[in-house]
Design an enzyme around this catalytic site. Structure first.
Site: not given
Length: 495
Positions: A10-12
């Protein structure tokens, strides 16, 4: 039995979206492996953007794949192709590298049989869609930032001296924060004097507790945000200045005055600066023998150089510069304001400085209290929306955390203002003002101030034997200043 490595990412920003959490991806992949009788050789969890493959966990996975025998078939499983990459060029390069190590990658929600030639078309679609999404999101973000700036708001991370806050309307804005704001205002005032190098001003600010690297300090003094302006880039060459809605730390006139100074190429000679600092009285000293003006220079001794005021003519008069400067300083420090002038100054300071300063602090306190009320109202409104199931838990948690941080900062600023207001009230009640002995801080004056003072109170007769100097007071100053009876000890300057 087949085997595979599991990769979840996942990204932020994606962490805030339901369905993209690492545990959910991992659970689905484990169920897929269990249903298809696939042995899990390892699980790699990533919290990183997929714009490239410079990711810590992916590097570990690739290192593990390279360690295995090239005859052993490896597989890497993930949910969708956007978990693998959001850049089609880097994606194809990585697929080629993995093929060399007999490793295949596969998305369980978007399966592709790479043995079929036509499947390469679907692979291109799956890889290009995430890149298009990223490009569109970046473009929307850029346009949103531009619109916010055109409205006078500063949407980025607040620069030093400001803090990011959120209003009741949910829109972000920046507000001054102390003590950084006061120090930055002081920095611009010092630069406007045009007597210090930029590095010297930065060092003086550092001594006041202002922490800023040299490169960031150089950007700071060129940032128009501090005078209330927001810069918008129109094209590669042109920029537009928009009046911001935030409170400026300095005036536009002061900002552009500093820009003219720091952008002008000046040849700085440290030797000249040293001479000016040591012989600042040379324009006012007269030789007691031939009545010509004295000059100043350093004389080389056996171990070091010694500064002397000396006559350029044949009389060879010379006086140690340190002793004469100290004598001049001592003579000044013997003077204080007379009683009647002190009373007048008390009234002036009471009317102009103290009251004005207190009014400024009261205004700042009023703004901070209003901002505190806005933050508390925002938090209360968010709590009601969460209880009513209108606001999701993740959004409520993020908003609550942001409001708490803003409240802590604002409360600290409010405490600082209260302390300053109490200090002013205490000072007004005591009636003791530091300006009575106006020359006690003479050592901290800069060269320009010392020269201005020498013009007002020039040195008089010189004693060639002791290096002492008298002062010439005109009739007006003799009525304003009164001399104390404190004895002068030369050694006090060398302790």
């Amino acid at each position: 039995m087949k085997s595979a490595y599991i990769y979840v990412r996942v990204s932020t920003d994606e962490q805030k979206r339901k369905g993209y959490s690492l545990p959910e991806q991992e659970d689905r992949l484990l169920k897929h492996c269990d249903h298809n009788d696939i042995k899990v050789k390892g699980i790699y969890r990533e919290d990183f953007s997929a714009k490239n493959f410079n990711r810590p966990e992916w590097k570990k996975l690739i290192a593990m794949v390279k360690k295995k025998s090239s005859h052993e078939e490896n597989n890497i499983l993930f949910i969708k192709w956007d978990r693998f990459s959001r850049n089609i060029q880097y994606a194809y390069e990585m697929i080629g590298i993995l093929r060399k190590h007999n490793t295949a990658v596969m998305a369980i929600d978007q399966p592709i049989d790479l043995t079929i030639p036509e499947s390469s078309v679907m692979l291109a679609v799956y890889l290009s869609v995430p890149e298009a999404e990223n490009t569109r999101r970046a473009l929307n973000t850029t346009n949103g930032i531009r619109r916010a700036k055109q409205m006078g708001r500063y949407p980025n991370k607040a620069p030093l001296g400001f803090i990011n806050l959120t209003g009741l309307d949910g829109k972000k804005f920046i507000a001054p924060t102390q003590p950084e704001a006061g120090i930055i205002r002081w920095v611009f005032q010092q630069l406007a004097k045009n007597i210090y190098k930029i590095a010297e001003v930065r060092n003086m600010a550092y001594a006041k507790g202002f922490r800023c690297s040299s490169s960031n300090f150089s950007k700071l003094i060129r940032n128009p945000v501090y005078c209330g302006l927001i810069s918008i880039k129109l094209d590669s060459l042109e920029r537009q200045m928009i009046k911001g809605i935030h409170d400026p730390l300095i005036s536009e006139a002061l900002f552009y005055e500093v820009q003219d100074i720091i952008n002008t190429k000046r040849k700085i000679n440290s030797k000249t600066d040293e001479l000016k600092a040591t012989f600042f009285l040379k324009e006012f000293l007269v030789c007691p023998v031939c009545a010509r003006k004295l000059t100043g220079s350093f004389s080389q001794g056996s171990t070091k150089k010694y500064p002397y005021y000396h006559c350029p003519r044949k009389c060879k008069t010379r006086i140690n510069a340190f002793k004469l400067n100290d004598s001049y300083k001592h003579q000044l420090q013997q003077f204080s304001l007379s009683n009647k002038v002190t009373e007048l100054f008390n009234c002036i300071v009471e009317d102009s400085n103290t009251i004005t300063q207190k009014a400024e602090y009261l205004q700042v306190r009023k703004i901070i209290i209003r901002q505190l009320e806005e933050q508390e109202a925002t938090l209360s409104k968010a709590r009601k929306l969460f209880v009513s199931d209108i606001l999701k838990y993740d959004d409520y948690s993020d908003l609550k955390k942001e409001c708490k941080a803003n409240l802590d900062c604002l409360k600290k600023e409010l405490d600082d203002i209260v302390i300053k207001l109490k200090s002013i009230d205490k000072q007004r009640q005591s009636g003791n003002y530091p300006f009575v002995n106006i020359f006690q801080g003479y050592s901290n004056f800069d060269i320009a101030d010392k020269k201005s003072l020498a013009i007002l109170i020039p040195p008089g007769n010189l004693n060639l034997q002791t290096g002492d100097v008298s002062l010439d007071l005109n009739n007006a100053l003799s009525k304003i200043l009164s001399q104390t009876d404190k004895p002068f000890h030369k050694n006090e300057f060398y302790r």
